[in-house]
Each structure stands twice: as C-alpha cells, then as structure tokens.
Design a protein around this motif. Sequence first.
Motif, mmCIF file in Angstrom:
data_model
loop_
_atom_site.group_PDB
_atom_site.id
_atom_site.type_symbol
_atom_site.label_atom_id
_atom_site.label_comp_id
_atom_site.label_asym_id
_atom_site.label_seq_id
_atom_site.Cartn_x
_atom_site.Cartn_y
_atom_site.Cartn_z
ATOM 1 N N MET A 10 -4.979 -8.246 9.649
ATOM 2 C CA MET A 10 -4.462 -7.696 10.895
ATOM 3 C C MET A 10 -5.470 -7.866 12.029
ATOM 4 N N PHE A 36 3.330 7.102 10.246
ATOM 5 C CA PHE A 36 1.945 7.377 10.603
ATOM 6 C C PHE A 36 1.712 8.786 11.123
ATOM 7 N N ARG A 44 -9.027 8.150 2.797
ATOM 8 C CA ARG A 44 -8.468 6.816 2.919
ATOM 9 C C ARG A 44 -9.013 5.962 1.777
ATOM 10 N N ARG A 45 -8.396 4.833 1.543
ATOM 11 C CA ARG A 45 -8.873 3.866 0.562
ATOM 12 C C ARG A 45 -8.923 4.417 -0.855
ATOM 13 N N ILE A 50 0.846 -1.197 0.000
ATOM 14 C CA ILE A 50 0.000 0.000 0.000
ATOM 15 C C ILE A 50 0.880 1.245 0.000
ATOM 16 N N LEU A 66 -5.951 5.116 13.948
ATOM 17 C CA LEU A 66 -6.170 3.699 14.261
ATOM 18 C C LEU A 66 -4.851 2.945 14.374
ATOM 19 N N HIS A 67 -3.856 3.352 13.590
ATOM 20 C CA HIS A 67 -2.571 2.668 13.737
ATOM 21 C C HIS A 67 -1.854 3.054 15.020
ATOM 22 N N HIS A 105 -5.394 -6.361 4.037
ATOM 23 C CA HIS A 105 -4.489 -5.891 5.090
ATOM 24 C C HIS A 105 -5.263 -5.699 6.393
ATOM 25 N N LEU A 140 -3.664 0.892 17.584
ATOM 26 C CA LEU A 140 -3.421 -0.546 17.451
ATOM 27 C C LEU A 140 -1.952 -0.887 17.667
ATOM 28 N N TRP A 194 -12.394 -3.578 5.131
ATOM 29 C CA TRP A 194 -12.480 -4.655 6.139
ATOM 30 C C TRP A 194 -13.792 -4.631 6.891
ATOM 31 N N PHE A 240 -5.847 -3.429 0.418
ATOM 32 C CA PHE A 240 -6.091 -2.753 1.703
ATOM 33 C C PHE A 240 -7.177 -3.473 2.501
ATOM 34 N N VAL A 295 0.760 -3.845 19.230
ATOM 35 C CA VAL A 295 1.980 -4.375 18.628
ATOM 36 C C VAL A 295 3.202 -4.138 19.515
ATOM 37 N N TYR A 335 -5.569 -2.832 -5.639
ATOM 38 C CA TYR A 335 -5.407 -2.021 -4.434
ATOM 39 C C TYR A 335 -6.554 -2.269 -3.465
ATOM 40 N N VAL A 384 -6.799 6.855 9.561
ATOM 41 C CA VAL A 384 -5.819 5.774 9.410
ATOM 42 C C VAL A 384 -4.674 5.983 10.397
HETATM 43 C C1 HEM Z 1 3.248 -3.039 9.544
HETATM 44 C C2 HEM Z 1 3.069 -1.799 9.259
HETATM 45 C C3 HEM Z 1 1.760 -1.258 8.717
HETATM 46 C C4 HEM Z 1 1.643 -0.453 7.615
HETATM 47 C C5 HEM Z 1 2.768 0.052 6.728
HETATM 48 C C6 HEM Z 1 0.233 -0.177 7.448
HETATM 49 C C7 HEM Z 1 -0.289 0.644 6.449
HETATM 50 C C8 HEM Z 1 -1.631 0.916 6.266
HETATM 51 C C9 HEM Z 1 -2.179 1.881 5.337
HETATM 52 C C10 HEM Z 1 -1.357 2.783 4.429
HETATM 53 C C11 HEM Z 1 -3.527 1.835 5.430
HETATM 54 C C12 HEM Z 1 -4.540 2.678 4.653
HETATM 55 C C13 HEM Z 1 -5.024 2.002 3.420
HETATM 56 C C14 HEM Z 1 -5.957 2.899 2.637
HETATM 57 O O1 HEM Z 1 -6.683 3.675 3.256
HETATM 58 O O2 HEM Z 1 -5.966 2.783 1.415
HETATM 59 C C15 HEM Z 1 -3.846 0.848 6.415
HETATM 60 C C16 HEM Z 1 -5.125 0.508 6.802
HETATM 61 C C17 HEM Z 1 -5.431 -0.319 7.871
HETATM 62 N N1 HEM Z 1 -4.526 -0.941 8.723
HETATM 63 FE FE1 HEM Z 1 -2.494 -0.879 8.584
HETATM 64 N N2 HEM Z 1 -0.476 -0.803 8.433
HETATM 65 C C18 HEM Z 1 0.425 -1.467 9.245
HETATM 66 C C19 HEM Z 1 0.119 -2.212 10.398
HETATM 67 C C20 HEM Z 1 -1.168 -2.459 10.856
HETATM 68 C C21 HEM Z 1 -1.499 -3.197 12.054
HETATM 69 C C22 HEM Z 1 -0.481 -3.797 13.012
HETATM 70 C C23 HEM Z 1 -2.870 -3.242 12.132
HETATM 71 C C24 HEM Z 1 -3.768 -3.880 13.173
HETATM 72 C C25 HEM Z 1 -3.425 -4.641 14.189
HETATM 73 C C26 HEM Z 1 -3.398 -2.545 10.990
HETATM 74 C C27 HEM Z 1 -4.747 -2.386 10.718
HETATM 75 C C28 HEM Z 1 -5.255 -1.653 9.659
HETATM 76 C C29 HEM Z 1 -6.671 -1.490 9.394
HETATM 77 C C30 HEM Z 1 -7.834 -2.115 10.198
HETATM 78 C C31 HEM Z 1 -6.785 -0.657 8.261
HETATM 79 C C32 HEM Z 1 -8.071 -0.199 7.580
HETATM 80 C C33 HEM Z 1 -8.271 -0.985 6.315
HETATM 81 C C34 HEM Z 1 -9.514 -0.540 5.592
HETATM 82 O O3 HEM Z 1 -9.680 0.666 5.450
HETATM 83 O O4 HEM Z 1 -10.281 -1.415 5.160
HETATM 84 N N3 HEM Z 1 -2.345 -2.083 10.233
HETATM 85 N N4 HEM Z 1 -2.662 0.306 6.921
#
Ligand code: HEM
Length: 833
Positions: A89, A447, A460-461, A61, A399-400, A85, A403, A149, A82, A408, A78, A396
């Motif tokens: 997670m 972040f 987002r998204r 992403i 939430l990170h 992802h 979380l 998700w 996402f 983590v 994409y 976004v």
């Molecule tokens: C390892 C490093 C991580 C990176 C680089 C990362 C990156 C991202 C990015 C860029 C998005 C936004 C996607 C978008 O809006 O198009 C996203 C969404 C998300 N991430 Fe992460 N993330 C990471 C770790 C985590 C962890 C550890 C969790 C949960 C335990 C998590 C849960 C989520 C959730 C629930 C979304 C929302 C997805 C959605 O909109 O459907 N992420 N992440």
Amino acid sequence: MDEGNTRARSSIRLHKELSAIWDAPPGWGRLAAVNHTTIGKRFMLTAFVFFLIGGLLGMLIRAQLATSGSAFIGAPIYNQIFTMHGTIMMFLFAIPMFEGFAIYLLPKMLGARDMAFPRLTAYGYWCYLFGGSILIVALLAGVAPNGGWFLYTPLNSQPYSPGINADIWLLGITFVEISALSAAIEIIVSILRLRAPGMSIERMPIMAWYLLVTAFMMLFGFPPLILGSILLELERAFDLPFFDPTRGGDSLLWQHLFWLFGHPEVYIIFLPAAGAVSMMIPTFARHELVGYRSVILAVMAVGFLSFGLWVHHMFTVGIPHLALAFFSAASGLVAIPTAVQLFSWIATIAQGRPRFDVPMLYLGGAFVVFILGGLTGVMLAMVPFNFQAHDTHFVVAHLHYVLVGGFVFPLLAATYYWLPHITGRMARHSVSVPAFWLLFGGFNLTFFIMHLTGLLGMPRRVWTYPEAAGWDIFNLISSVGSFVMAAGFALFAVDIVLQLRFGERFRRNPWRARTLEWATPTPPPSYAFASLPVISDRADRLDPDRIGPELAAGRGYLGAARNGWMETLGVDIASGEPREVVILPRPTYLPLFTALATGAFVLCLLFKAYALSIVPLLVVLGLFLAWTVSSGSRRDLEDLPIAPGKTAPPHWQVERPPSWWAMSFTLTADGVFFASLLFGVLFLRVVSPDWPASQGPVLDLRLALPAIAAAGLAALAGRHAVRRLLSGRPLAVALVACAGAHLAAMALLVAMIVALGDPTVHANRATIFALLAFAALHAALGMIFAAFGLWRERSGLLSPARSVDLRIGAMWHGASAVVVTIALLFAWIGSAP
Ligand code: HEM
Ligand SMILES: [Cu+2]
C-alpha cells in the motif's frame, strides 16, 4: 474556400506531422515508449493492480481476525500478509500512483509537451515494475518480508530473521525508491523549467505547487530510508554491526532513519491528493480557489514541519522528556496548515455556486473520513495517550482514516474527474453513487470499530486473540464491514468498465474546468499540444474551450514540425519567459534494457552472488553512457524560430538547461544522503553505550591528507577544463589530470579501508568503513565523469557554446572533493587515539 476550412485542414496536417514524430512504434515498439501520456497511464494502471493485491491481503487479514482462535492462516503467513499489505500500500500503490498521476498530467497542466527526461520516466517505470514483481513473487513463494512494513531491528536483523525475507524488502524497496527519487528530480525540473511561455511561477496551477513541494519532500525524505536500507543490508549480509547493541550499534538508529523518511512519507502521500482536491473543488464550486496564496504557503509549511515530527512514532522507546514535549507540540502544530487548506476548500464552496456531481460526493466522504483521522492524530500526538494506544488497533484505525480519507477517497474522486480526459468518454454514473455508499459505509464499519478494539487493548499485528478478551463481536463487525467495502470497490470497477465501454464521447472540457489540461483534445495525442499556449493570467482562470482549438490549429508557440525533433519550451524559472527549445529524446529500448540490467544486479545481491553482480553493474553503467550518445550536437546552431518574430537556442546551447538542474538536485539528494550518514555516525558515537573511547583503529594521516589533496586537485582540474573549453583552448590534459587525481584519491581511500582491519568487530570501525567507502565511490564516479567529458570532447560534441556536459562534470568533481574531505574528517575524529 472559407477560412474555417483551411484552418481545419492545416490543423489536420500539423496533427499528422507531429504524430509521425511523437507516436511510439506499434507492436513490440510499445516497449520503447518514453512518452509521458503512455508511461503515466502505465504507472497508474500498475499501481491500481498493486492496490488490488494489497486490498486482497487486507481482506485476508480481516478474515483471519473475524473470530477468536481462528485457524484460517497461522502466524508465519499472517506476518507476511500484514507486512506485505502495508508495504504494498505504501510503496507500490500510493507513491507510484502519485508518480503516474504527475507524469500524466503535469505537462498538460503546465502547457508543455512532455516531462524533462522522458527516458528516465520510462526507466523509473520499469524499475518500479521489476522491483514490485520481486516482492510479489516472494509473497507467492512464501518468503515475503514478515517483520512489519517498518522493518524494525533487531527483529529484522540476521539472528532473528535468518531467511531471505528481510533482504527482499531491503533490496526490492530500495530498487523502487531509487526510481521514485529520480521521478522526484524529474518532477521538480519539469515544473521549474518546462512551462508554457508567460506562465510565471506565481501563475502556476495549484496542483503544480503541491507536486513541487511533494517532490522536494521526496528529495529529502527518501535518502535517509535508502541509507538505512543499505546499512541494514550491509549488516545482514556482511555482519557490519550498525544496529547491533552488543558491538556498539543501536537499534534506535534504524528507527530514526526509517521515521525520518516515514513521517514525511504520509504527507508525500497526502499532498498530491490534496492538490487534486484543490483542482476539483473550484471546478465544481464554479469559483476560483479562495486563498490561493495562503494554500501555497500552507503546503510549504506542511513540507517543512513534517520533517520535524518523526519522533512521534517513537514516543515509547525511552527518549528524554524535553524531546517528548517538543515533538508532541510540533505534531499538534501541523494541524494548522492542514486546517488552512480545509478552510480554503470550504470557503471556495461557500463563495461559489456549487454544482453537484459524483467527484463531489467522493470528496465529501474524504472530508469526513480525513477529519476524523486528523482528530485521532492529535490524540496520538499527546504523549500520555500515546503511551496507552501505542501499537494497538487504535493506531491501525487512525492510520487508515488518514490514508483512506487523505488519499484513497480523493483518488476515487480524481478518477471520476480525470478519467474522461484519458478515455475521451464521460462516466455513466449509474452505479457510482451506490458504490460510494458501500465504500463509505463499509469503510467506517471496518475501521471505526478498530478505535474501540484498540482502546480495549487489542494489539496490532497479532494473528489471533483469546475468546476471553471479549473482542469477538467487534472484530466480527469490522470484518463484515471490510467485505461491504470490497463490494463497493467491485462496483467501482464495474462503473469504470461501463464508462470505458458505453461512456458518452465528448470533445473537450466536460466539467467546464479552467485549467490547461482540458485544452488538449481528449483522449490526448502523444504530443499533448499541437502548439504551446501563451499564458497571461493565473493558470486556473483560463478558458480551455477557446484556447484548445487555437492551439490545435498551430497558433501558439512551436506550432510546426521541425527536423523530426520532439520539441518543447524551456522557460525562465520565475518569469516564464521562453529561454530555449528543449529537444527531447526519441522512443528507445534503452530504458527497458537498463532497468533489466539493474534488476539483474539487484537479484545478484539478493542471492548473494556478489562477484557476479559486477557484471550487471558494468552493463548498467555502459547503458547509461549509451543514453548520451544521441544527445547534443556536433556544431553550434543558430537560434531557432519558436513563434512569429521570436527565436530561442536549442537547450544544449544555454547556460542552465534541464540537465544542469537535474544535476543540482541529484547533488542535493546525494548531500541529504551524506548528511544522514553523518547523522548516523554521530548518533552512534554519542548515544550508543558500548563505544570504546580509545581503542578504535587509527586513521593514517599520511594517507588521509594526500587523499584530500588529490580530491581537491580533481575538482580544480575539472574547473580548469571548463575554463579552457570556454576560451577555446585544448582541454584533454586537464581532464586526464582530473581523472588521475580521482584515481589517486580512490586508491588512497581503498588503502585506508584495508588498513582499517575487520569492520565487523565494532560499529566504530563499521561507520568509518562506511564513510571511506562512500568517499571512494565519489572518486570512482568522478573518474567516469572525467572520462565522459573527454569522450564528448573527442566526439566533437563540446564547444564554448555547448559546454554543459563539462560543467555538470565539474559540479560532481567539486562535490566529490567536499565529500572526501568531510568523510575523512569524521573518520579521523572517530579514530583518534
Ligand atoms: C482496502 C481495505 C483495507 C483493509 C481491509 C485494511 C486492513 C488492515 C488491517 C486489519 C491492518 C492491521 C494488521 C495487523 O495489525 O495485524 C492493516 C494494516 C495496515 N494497513 Fe491496511 N487495510 C486497507 C487499506 C489500506 C490502505 C489503502 C493503506 C495505505 C494506503 C493501508 C495501509 C496499511 C498499513 C501501512 C498498515 C500497517 C501494517 C503493519 O503494521 O506493518 N491499508 N490494514
Ligand atoms: Cu508521523
């Protein structure tokens, strides 16, 4: 011969005897393992692999978003990335990691030898593995879920997502969730009933409180999601219009059901991690947790409050102002119990003589990150700000922060803290510190910037953005940060491998901790404790170095092998007084086979082979019945010696053994599921605009009233059978009557379903259909319970002293009567002319 020598020899003999009983067979036999140490490790390892996959997707992403107009991955991929992802997670990493952690550690912290239902533990693991694999295969095949998700409708309804993608989410995740629900029930029963003698509920280690609250939250949080998933799948597969506004459904119903689960979910993820923090800080501060009781109260408060907050995810959908104000205030309120925990940690450090080590470094990082996430959380809870930031990268970022800071980083700290327990080796720490700084720096770089892009309006998204938006430089920094973070994870992995290969060995308790899990040898044997400790103080004030050798020498409870049985103690919930000897099942392939059959059933549904799906379903039922063949006894036993001068009966001869409690909590989950269904029915009736007042189908009272009577009769017959058993009279007739009454109720309910006509024309009919089908399912299962009782009786497994199987059945018959009655009442009101 001196005394020490005899003791050593006898403890080696005891070890050999217990190992012979508890160890899983080698080779293929490993697939038959049901032991909590083994299954717990498998859960954690598998969750870690899913974390790596999810992390890889996160990197993809970030690679895509690094520059504007990037041609790296197009929109269709994409969307899958996402969605997967987030899904991985949340469902395949965070929750199973917590389950594995609980399964591995709980019995050891409580001074027991295993969880209450080892075969269920194993079944849950296989379901998780298979369900997760379905999702990963779908990702590789390019048909992964792609609607976010949280799977909002109508985007994920049939017309807008015609492929198999959303079905994979609905079925695969439900598969995983059912295993999580069974884990929750098992965790609750194990905490309440399987503890060391003398460990009253007020003496439990703080972690047990956290896990207890978490498991209860799962019991109340998952049924709405499972219900929502089933309803949406029914809509997608059979066109029942629960969420279709043109036929009386409502998309918002999905959002309510989802967030009823989804908000508590973040606390379900956070609380176990906070529990781990509350275990680690006292060890490193060399001071017991300050405000032990306040922390327990705070954790319970979080559990309650989190169920009243779900609407803060829906501020922008157009809900009444009063509701906005209420949920906004309530969302701010959770900051209070969270702060209680933070202050307790700080006070513990302040009052102690803190010692520094790698876990503390990671905890420090967790504090900083989590507090920042909490602050943006309070911002987002404010309605006017929420309207601005909704669905931007600000969310976004928030939430990170929550979380990663809340789960983590504590998990990384916990890994450094407890991995030595698993491996029997100490970490080398040579690369732990640089790894931390890479992770911490990389994380904030990635972040923190997203707050800014979010405030600048980046949604987002979205798979790409125009250069004119002016977000390029921020996104580039953010993406670079994510690669720094990835380097940190790589270094962390190297550190773990170094520990496994070169770590220094130790005997027990390297951190000078004061909780029971460190009283086992390390790595722990499959039976955890050679004998069980007697606890006479709070379980975070113990001395594992003194207790450990005593237990190994067999000086505690159950310090001898008997009949080849796997034994642990069941205690009184409140006082911790020993009540029974719980005899656990031996290793078996049944959980694996049952999970395979369950998986086959899910695949049948996925490929819409509905007629064929009956076959695996019957196999699953048959296998579950086969589980019970080996349990119980054909004669009443004398009380068994458990310690010098003390005896206790085997568990099947007591009034409320673990299985009785498991049934109570299963019925609780069933009740929550039913309540969610009633909520959905009422919601549609009250809120949905296109709901005809009079033209609905008319429920035939000539069928409904006899159905209620039959269900009531089944309940009475079930209770009557129990009374006859207790007074030693024959009971076959009562059980046959019970099964017959269930059959009659089921037939009448099916007749009503048929009379209903086409359920696809309007949500009114679809909801009545769902109510009737749910009631019919209860009657059908009631027949199975009655037949099961009959079979147990014929096999000589029941007696006045061994009555629990029949009493469990009677609980179901009663619950079924209540469900049939309420469901018909609701159906009748909805159909009244
Ligand atoms: C390892 C490093 C991580 C990176 C680089 C990362 C990156 C991202 C990015 C860029 C998005 C936004 C996607 C978008 O809006 O198009 C996203 C969404 C998300 N991430 Fe992460 N993330 C990471 C770790 C985590 C962890 C550890 C969790 C949960 C335990 C998590 C849960 C989520 C959730 C629930 C979304 C929302 C997805 C959605 O909109 O459907 N992420 N992440
Ligand atoms: Cu929330």
